[in-house]
Design an enzyme around this catalytic site. Structure first.
Site, PDB file in Angstrom:
ATOM      1  N   LEU A  83       0.769  -1.085   0.392  1.00  0.00           N
ATOM      2  CA  LEU A  83       0.121   0.232  -0.119  1.00  0.00           C
ATOM      3  C   LEU A  83       1.093   1.227  -0.114  1.00  0.00           C
ATOM      4  O   LEU A  83       0.250   2.720  -0.240  1.00  0.00           O
ATOM      5  CB  LEU A  83      -0.630  -0.310   1.317  1.00  0.00           C
ATOM      6  N   GLU A 129      -5.363 -12.985  -3.948  1.00  0.00           N
ATOM      7  CA  GLU A 129      -5.402 -12.711  -6.181  1.00  0.00           C
ATOM      8  C   GLU A 129      -4.084 -14.462  -6.533  1.00  0.00           C
ATOM      9  O   GLU A 129      -4.690 -14.745  -7.351  1.00  0.00           O
ATOM     10  CB  GLU A 129      -5.101 -11.551  -6.306  1.00  0.00           C
ATOM     11  N   GLU A 149     -10.292  -4.606   0.356  1.00  0.00           N
ATOM     12  CA  GLU A 149      -9.899  -3.930  -1.498  1.00  0.00           C
ATOM     13  C   GLU A 149     -11.267  -2.208  -0.885  1.00  0.00           C
ATOM     14  O   GLU A 149     -10.449  -1.360  -1.536  1.00  0.00           O
ATOM     15  CB  GLU A 149     -10.241  -3.957  -2.435  1.00  0.00           C
ATOM     16  N   GLY A 157      -7.088  -6.072  -8.126  1.00  0.00           N
ATOM     17  CA  GLY A 157      -6.380  -5.179  -9.858  1.00  0.00           C
ATOM     18  C   GLY A 157      -5.443  -6.222 -10.113  1.00  0.00           C
ATOM     19  O   GLY A 157      -4.916  -6.731 -10.918  1.00  0.00           O
TER      20      GLY A 157
HETATM   21  C1  1HE Z   1       2.059  -3.137   4.740  1.00  0.00           C
HETATM   22  C2  1HE Z   1       1.325  -4.471   4.253  1.00  0.00           C
HETATM   23  C3  1HE Z   1       0.866  -3.913   3.133  1.00  0.00           C
HETATM   24  C4  1HE Z   1       1.970  -4.842   6.099  1.00  0.00           C
HETATM   25  N1  1HE Z   1       1.228  -2.731   1.754  1.00  0.00           N
HETATM   26  N2  1HE Z   1       3.582  -2.106   3.734  1.00  0.00           N
HETATM   27  N3  1HE Z   1      -3.449  -5.611   2.065  1.00  0.00           N
HETATM   28  C5  1HE Z   1      -4.649  -5.253   3.248  1.00  0.00           C
HETATM   29  O1  1HE Z   1      -4.643  -4.560   3.569  1.00  0.00           O
HETATM   30  C6  1HE Z   1      -4.062  -5.559   4.816  1.00  0.00           C
HETATM   31  C7  1HE Z   1      -2.589  -4.417   5.306  1.00  0.00           C
HETATM   32  N4  1HE Z   1      -2.054  -5.573   6.209  1.00  0.00           N
HETATM   33  C8  1HE Z   1      -2.247  -6.404   7.572  1.00  0.00           C
HETATM   34  O2  1HE Z   1      -3.317  -6.151   7.729  1.00  0.00           O
HETATM   35  C9  1HE Z   1      -1.580  -6.501   8.938  1.00  0.00           C
HETATM   36  O3  1HE Z   1      -0.561  -6.378   8.097  1.00  0.00           O
HETATM   37  C10 1HE Z   1      -1.764  -8.733   8.735  1.00  0.00           C
HETATM   38  C11 1HE Z   1      -2.802  -8.681   8.728  1.00  0.00           C
HETATM   39  C12 1HE Z   1      -1.541  -8.544   6.597  1.00  0.00           C
HETATM   40  C13 1HE Z   1      -0.103  -8.504   9.672  1.00  0.00           C
HETATM   41  O4  1HE Z   1      -0.434  -8.017  10.537  1.00  0.00           O
HETATM   42  P1  1HE Z   1       0.854  -7.746  11.176  1.00  0.00           P
HETATM   43  O5  1HE Z   1       0.406  -7.417  12.988  1.00  0.00           O
HETATM   44  O6  1HE Z   1       1.367  -9.591  11.485  1.00  0.00           O
HETATM   45  O7  1HE Z   1       1.030  -7.200  10.550  1.00  0.00           O
HETATM   46  P2  1HE Z   1       2.172  -5.679  10.765  1.00  0.00           P
HETATM   47  O8  1HE Z   1       2.589  -4.785  12.213  1.00  0.00           O
HETATM   48  O9  1HE Z   1       0.371  -4.924  10.894  1.00  0.00           O
HETATM   49  O10 1HE Z   1       2.938  -5.167   9.998  1.00  0.00           O
HETATM   50  C14 1HE Z   1       4.157  -5.248   9.612  1.00  0.00           C
HETATM   51  C15 1HE Z   1       5.073  -4.497   8.427  1.00  0.00           C
HETATM   52  O11 1HE Z   1       4.738  -4.271   7.058  1.00  0.00           O
HETATM   53  C16 1HE Z   1       4.385  -2.469   8.800  1.00  0.00           C
HETATM   54  O12 1HE Z   1       5.469  -1.580   8.453  1.00  0.00           O
HETATM   55  P3  1HE Z   1       6.837  -1.485   9.108  1.00  0.00           P
HETATM   56  O13 1HE Z   1       6.967  -0.089   9.032  1.00  0.00           O
HETATM   57  O14 1HE Z   1       5.865  -0.259  10.729  1.00  0.00           O
HETATM   58  O15 1HE Z   1       7.215  -2.698  10.602  1.00  0.00           O
HETATM   59  C17 1HE Z   1       3.144  -2.856   8.151  1.00  0.00           C
HETATM   60  O16 1HE Z   1       2.659  -1.556   7.490  1.00  0.00           O
HETATM   61  C18 1HE Z   1       3.532  -3.420   6.763  1.00  0.00           C
HETATM   62  N5  1HE Z   1       2.402  -4.236   5.440  1.00  0.00           N
HETATM   63  N6  1HE Z   1       1.402  -5.465   5.265  1.00  0.00           N
HETATM   64  C19 1HE Z   1       2.601  -2.605   3.021  1.00  0.00           C
HETATM   65  N7  1HE Z   1      -0.364  -4.609   2.204  1.00  0.00           N
HETATM   66  C20 1HE Z   1      -3.062  -5.808  -7.612  1.00  0.00           C
HETATM   67  S1  1HE Z   1      -4.929  -5.016  -6.499  1.00  0.00           S
HETATM   68  C21 1HE Z   1      -4.506  -5.580  -4.861  1.00  0.00           C
HETATM   69  C22 1HE Z   1      -4.991  -4.983  -4.178  1.00  0.00           C
HETATM   70  C23 1HE Z   1      -4.749  -5.196  -2.773  1.00  0.00           C
HETATM   71  O17 1HE Z   1      -3.837  -6.667  -2.724  1.00  0.00           O
HETATM   72  S2  1HE Z   1      -5.757  -4.415  -1.428  1.00  0.00           S
HETATM   73  C24 1HE Z   1      -5.625  -5.283   0.270  1.00  0.00           C
HETATM   74  C25 1HE Z   1      -4.129  -4.491   1.231  1.00  0.00           C
END
Ligand code: 1HE
Length: 275
Positions: A83, A129, A149, A157
């Protein structure tokens, strides 16, 4: 997540094009290539570099590879789209970005060999995906599935709107995207996300067992399952039956099929048994 110690066999040397991919850890164990998403600090979120490396890896499988096991390092399979990269993109760049995911995940689904995914922890957004582009999905008990999403103001996407309804149906995907519903591993098995659920830590072992069976099939049979089956499912019944006849004749006309059938008739091949 299990260590590679659950796999049998010795790691073989990799082509330089695969060894250079720093966001993937790749090992060739006999005919099975193990590809691990290796951004655990970011929960294997897929940034531009990782999607490009997935494309490169699946377009350059070693000649000896007959099946792939795909898993994620750390506590989660994949947190989906990175993200942190989307805020800077224009609409036009967003289209190109989505198309880059399509190209990479097409390479997974419609590449040279079948792919067995090992799912654990979060399998969300683009992570689901990616899982949907694989051919067989093994879930560990910790796995959970969501499409956040809708909550992030986005749409799928990475091919999700085409692939995920084929696993779980349009109504379930609609509910997941509109309400943020999360399915656990057992529910995921029941609705068709995964084909197997195993204890935590047993996913790679199970996936290797399945991949070794897949690798032992005649290559043309695997090709037919990967390339003809999903296309036939998209055709009218009449067109599908015609293509099925062509594919069946091509597969059964191959020497690999003839020798396997001869072996069975001579009592030299295994019978079908309960597992
Ligand atoms: C990230 C991402 C990410 C973690 N992009 N940095 N996806 C989401 O909406 C899912 C978002 N993520 C979460 O809900 C949680 O991170 C998790 C459930 C996956 C894991 O939780 P947890 O407690 O083990 O980890 P955390 O503390 O949330 O995350 C650890 C680090 O990973 C943290 O960064 P830091 O620098 O603060 O250590 C988070 O910011 C980072 N991180 N997930 C960027 N997704 C082709 S289109 C597809 C469209 C989509 O996929 S939309 C869904 C996006």
């Amino acid at each position: 997540m299990t260590s590679p110690a659950t796999k049998s066999g010795t790691a073989l040397p990799l082509p330089a094009s695969l060894a250079a991919l720093e966001l993937l850890h790749i090992e060739a164990i006999g005919p099975v290539l193990h590809v691990r998403l290796a951004r655990p600090a970011k929960r294997n979120a897929i940034n531009d570099a990782l999607v490009a490396q997935i494309h490169t890896a699946f377009a350059n499988l070693p000649d000896e590879t007959r099946a792939v096991v795909l898993s994620g390092e750390g506590e989660h399979f994949c947190a989906g789209l990175d993200l942190s990269e989307i805020s800077e993109r224009s609409v036009a760049e967003g289209i190109v970005h989505s198309r880059s995911w399509h190209a990479a995940f097409d390479q997974v689904q419609l590449g040279r060999v079948p792919v067995v995914a090992v799912l654990h922890g979060a399998v969300v957004g683009g992570g689901l995906e990616l899982a949907g582009a694989c051919h067989v999905r093994v879930a560990e008990a910790s796995a959970y599935y969501a499409l956040p999403e809708g909550q992030r103001g986005l749409f799928v996407g990475g091919g999700g709107s085409a692939r995920i309804p084929r696993l779980v149906g349009v109504a379930r995907m609609t509910d997941m995207m509109l309400t943020g519903r999360v399915y656990d591993a057992k529910e995921g098995l029941a609705i068709g996300v995964s084909q197997y659920v195993v204890e935590n830590g047993k996913g790679i072992e199970k996936a290797f067992w399945l991949a070794e069976r897949i690798a032992a099939n005649a290559p043309l049979s695997n090709f037919a399952v990967m390339h003809a089956l999903p296309r036939i499912a998209d055709m009218s019944q009449s067109d599908g039956l015609f293509v099925e006849s062509l594919m069946a004749a091509i597969a059964s006309g191959d020497e690999a099929a003839k020798s396997r059938v001869r072996d069975f008739l001579a009592g030299k091949a295994g019978k079908v048994k309960k597992q």
